[in-house]
Design an enzyme around this catalytic site. Structure first.
Site, PDB file in Angstrom:
ATOM      1  N   CYS A  10      -2.395  56.007 111.880  1.00  0.00           N
ATOM      2  CA  CYS A  10      -3.148  54.752 112.030  1.00  0.00           C
ATOM      3  C   CYS A  10      -4.165  54.558 110.913  1.00  0.00           C
ATOM      4  O   CYS A  10      -4.468  53.415 110.547  1.00  0.00           O
ATOM      5  CB  CYS A  10      -3.849  54.742 113.380  1.00  0.00           C
ATOM      6  N   ASN A  56       3.239  51.926 109.178  1.00  0.00           N
ATOM      7  CA  ASN A  56       3.149  53.000 110.168  1.00  0.00           C
ATOM      8  C   ASN A  56       3.191  52.391 111.565  1.00  0.00           C
ATOM      9  O   ASN A  56       2.269  51.664 111.946  1.00  0.00           O
ATOM     10  CB  ASN A  56       1.826  53.759 110.008  1.00  0.00           C
ATOM     11  N   GLU A  57       4.239  52.647 112.280  1.00  0.00           N
ATOM     12  CA  GLU A  57       4.356  52.212 113.681  1.00  0.00           C
ATOM     13  C   GLU A  57       4.064  50.720 113.845  1.00  0.00           C
ATOM     14  O   GLU A  57       3.536  50.299 114.876  1.00  0.00           O
ATOM     15  CB  GLU A  57       3.381  52.993 114.570  1.00  0.00           C
TER      16      GLU A  57
HETATM   17  O1  AHR Z   1      -0.819  61.255 115.295  1.00  0.00           O
HETATM   18  C1  AHR Z   1      -1.748  60.451 115.931  1.00  0.00           C
HETATM   19  C2  AHR Z   1      -1.394  58.984 115.896  1.00  0.00           C
HETATM   20  O2  AHR Z   1      -0.227  58.760 116.617  1.00  0.00           O
HETATM   21  C3  AHR Z   1      -1.094  58.394 114.562  1.00  0.00           C
HETATM   22  O3  AHR Z   1      -2.224  58.010 113.885  1.00  0.00           O
HETATM   23  C4  AHR Z   1      -0.263  57.205 114.883  1.00  0.00           C
HETATM   24  O4  AHR Z   1       0.636  56.882 113.873  1.00  0.00           O
HETATM   25  C5  AHR Z   1       0.396  57.594 116.174  1.00  0.00           C
HETATM   26  O5  AHR Z   1       0.277  56.625 117.131  1.00  0.00           O
END
Ligand code: AHR
Length: 758
Positions: free
Chosen positions: A211, A334-335
């Site tokens: 994140c 990312n996600e």
């Molecule tokens: O690894 C912890 C968090 O998990 C990361 O920041 C994120 O990408 C995921 O939700």
């Protein structure tokens, strides 16, 4: 007596093992960097902490001035525009930094440094770590660096103490205290943590997140250019995990960490949108600023790989690295939620990278879970664009990992390759570590699909965690690796290069069934909720109420494979929703249905097996529970099928995974030893309570065989916990045999053996 199984290694040399498969995921979360891998011992040495980091924080957080009114935070003529605050100390005054659990152990020598300025005749600064103080002259004039080595002495850990005598007035900034390396220079990385990463023999390191890479809001998005150059010039921003990013470990230090560990860098840049968990949602970079952002991404490649006659290659050289960093992979996003804004911004970045740097493998994103809407949409988009590789994440329970060993056999190897960028079985137990080990055997078997994998998160300072489980816990002076750490290490340190088929005989799969009987219970965490018009399997039930602090209300017995429940819930107070728990008590399988779920923004179905929970359906976005507004809930469990209606709308309709668990798993790959002979790296996971003997036969004509064996065993499946060291550590042995060897597989163990003829 130990049960016997056979592990037959096939003669056929299969595909090449993915060469970069095992790597690390680093994110500044759980004080992983500041207070962790960053060797800096001073907390808030730049006086830049503020309420945007954490509500109660301010520029003097971490410091104590005595008397307090002789230390004033000022912003006039700062040391740099990115480092706007400093402290003015008017002597006599003492300023103490609490550090990260204080600064130093007696006997340590640390390099103290700061920027200082004073006017008039000059001033005096006395710095100490409980031992001999260093008396330092501050020359009159503008900001200038000051440096001294301090010896820590006294009882217990010592804090940094600065004294300004009467008559001296000093402005101070960028206060630092670092251990000193054998070359006499201040260290960048905390040595014991660095060693624990080196021992993992990582092929790659992903950074800076997670994140943190896309941040909460556009102001918080991670721009690599803001993190290079002298420390005082780096832009410091709030950390999405509720603290501060000093950026003392910025892009150059990340690249240096890769060099120090022999890993290839895998930076992740935001896909031109911030994290969707930001209250304003996934805000895109404005159109007018996108060209610049795309340029910044291209500049990153030039910074990492460009010749020193390029702009950014020259900048790299200026920062001490004339040799390129050898960037081969670059993650974009990312996600992320796969929105139109995401698609648009991602496409611009990927198109530009393809055009300018076809040599770079671009990694796209498929959401936060290994299934569900963003996973589907992320994959569809990657297929449409022909993206080189995608990043899949999965924080699941141990059973999921066993049931999904062959997940990648169903993937089409002509599509995007897969980077499993974040995964962990949700607990720090031996059961979880072995489930990961079994899954890793499955990953290794699919090099045509799975190219990279990294457990997450990596580092966590005890007492300062925002996320568990983690791979390595640590305190100020201890490193506490988890059982999962040793699994990762045992996979990475012994690798074959060519896969061989493996047949395991004699080890039964473990069937998974819906429990025969259970109960249903309501609870509501921090809110007060009333339940009315309740009907369970056709029987009306009396009204009920749940509230903060109570254990919830049991409604009665159910058959978890055939059950119907309906009620109307009305929240009377609080901010959250409520939960139904259906099934037998832990540690057996049960379901939790969260109405409101995370931040009261979704509905989610969670399943718990063997005492470990994970989301199995949702979160499906929702408007949430509102005080005084009744919500009608209906649930139906029908064999493996689960249905949940909210106000008449069917929000969840899916089947529970009842595939058997594969609890004994083996993999093998061969390699050529330094003396030219053939060796076989064999991994066997025995995630069952039975002790076993594995007869491992080597392909070939027979004759004497020697195996160098490393075994992780000795604790029960539920041993191991966050913030504590692993209950198991690897032990080494050697065995000999004819045509093969007999390996002892203790209960709940991982064995990695290197077999060779002779
Ligand atoms: O690894 C912890 C968090 O998990 C990361 O920041 C994120 O990408 C995921 O939700």
């Amino acid at each position: 007596m130990a049960e016997r199984i056979t592990v037959q290694i096939g003669t056929h040399e299969g595909a090449e093992v993915a060469p970069d498969l095992w790597g690390l995921f680093i994110e500044d979360l759980n004080d992983a960097l500041d207070g962790g891998l960053n060797a800096e011992r001073v907390r808030n040495g730049d006086f830049e902490f503020n309420a945007a980091d954490r509500e109660s924080w301010h520029a003097l957080t971490g410091w104590t001035a005595t008397p307090a009114d002789r230390a004033a935070i000022r912003e006039d003529a700062p040391v740099h525009r990115n480092n706007t605050h400093h402290v003015r100390l008017t002597g006599p005054v003492t300023l103490v930094n609490e550090g990260y659990d204080a600064a130093a152990d007696p006997g340590e020598r640390l390099r103290f440094s700061c920027f200082a300025r004073t006017s008039g005749e000059g001033a005096r600064l006395v710095a100490a770590l409980g031992g001999e103080p260093a008396e330092l002259d501050v020359a009159p004039g503008d900001w200038h660096p000051i440096e001294a080595d301090l010896d820590a002495a006294g009882e217990g850990r010592q804090a940094l103490r600065l004294e300004i005598p009467a008559g001296s007035v000093i402005d101070l900034d960028c206060v630092s205290l670092r251990p000193i390396g054998t070359d006499g220079r201040a260290l960048t990385f905390r040595p014991d943590l660095l060693q624990s990463l080196k021992d993992l023999a990582p092929s790659f390191i992903r950074f800076p997140g997670g994140c943190v890479a896309h941040g909460l809001g556009l102001e918080n998005l991670y721009h690599w250019k803001d993190t290079i150059g002298p420390r005082h010039e780096r832009a410091q921003i709030p950390n999405v995990w509720g603290y501060h990013q000093s950026r003392q470990i910025g892009y150059v230090e990340y690249f240096e960490l890769c060099q120090a560990t022999g890993a290839t860098p895998v930076p992740i840049v935001a896909a031109g949108v911030c994290c969707q968990n930001y209250p304003g949602g996934a805000v895109p970079i404005p159109d007018a600023e996108m060209d610049q952002y795309v340029h910044d991404v291209l500049d990153l490649v030039e910074f990492a790989n460009g010749d020193t006659d390029t702009t950014w290659g020259a900048r790299r050289a200026e920062l001490g690295h004339p040799e390129p960093f050898g960037l081969r992979y670059l993650g974009v996003g990312n996600e992320d939620q796969i929105t139109d804004d995401f698609r648009d911004r991602y496409a611009r970045i990927e198109d530009a990278l393809r055009a300018a740097h076809p040599e770079i493998t671009v990694i796209g994103t498929t959401g936060p879970q290994p299934a569900g809407p963003d996973y589907e949409a992320g994959w569809a988009y990657a297929r449409e664009r022909g993206t080189d590789m995608v990043d899949e994440h999965g924080y699941m329970n141990p059973r999921w990992f066993h049931q999904n060993l062959d997940r990648y056999a169903a993937y089409d190897p002509t599509e995007s390759k897969v980077y499993i960028g974040e995964y962990a079985a949700r607990s720090n137990t031996v059961r979880s570590a072995l489930a990961e080990a079994a899954y890793m055997v499955g990953l290794e078997r699919r090099p045509d699909v799975v190219r990279l994998a990294s457990y997450a998160p990596l580092l966590a300072r005890v007492g300062h965690t925002q996320w568990v489980p983690d791979l390595i816990y640590f305190t100020a002076d201890e490193v506490l690796p988890s059982a999962s750490y040793f699994v990762q290490r045992m996979f990475a340190e012994e690798r074959g290069t060519r896969l061989h088929p493996v047949a395991v005989e004699g080890a039964p799969l473990v069937p998974v069934a819906i429990p025969a009987a259970g109960t249903v219970k309501l609870r509501s965490g921090g809110s007060e909720v009333e339940y009315a018009d309740m009907v369970l399997d056709g029987r009306p039930l009396p009204d009920a109420r749940t509230g903060p602090g109570d254990e919830g209300v049991p409604l009665g017995g159910i058959d978890p494979s055939s059950c119907e429940l309906a009620f109307t819930a009305t929240r009377r107070a609080g901010e959250e929703g409520f939960t139904m728990v259906l099934g037998p008590e832990a540690p057996q399988s049960f379901l939790e249905m969260h109405i409101g779920a995370w931040q009261n923004k979704s509905t989610t179905v969670v399943r718990s097996d063997d005492g470990v929970s994970c989301d199995i359906h949702g979160g499906i976005p929702w408007s949430g529970v509102r005080t005084g507004e009744p919500v009608r809930i209906a649930v139906r469990l029908d064999g493996p099928r689960v249905r949940l209606w909210v106000d008449g709308q069917l929000r969840h309709d899916f089947e529970q995974d009842l595939r058997p668990e594969e609890r004994v798993v083996a993999g093998a790959a061969s390699r050529t030893a330094a003396d030219g002979s053939q060796e076989y790296v064999v991994r066997v996971v025995n995630a069952q309570r039975e002790r076993r003997t594995a007869a491992v036969a080597l392909p070939g004509p027979g004759g004497p065989v020697t195996a160098v064996v490393r075994t992780l065993a000795g604790a029960g499946p539920d041993e191991g916990a966050p913030h504590a060291p692993s209950p198991v550590v690897p032990e080494d042995s050697k065995v000999h045999g004819e045509g093969g060897v007999e390996l002892d597989l203790p209960p709940w163990s991982l064995t990695v053996a290197v077999l060779k003829a002779g």
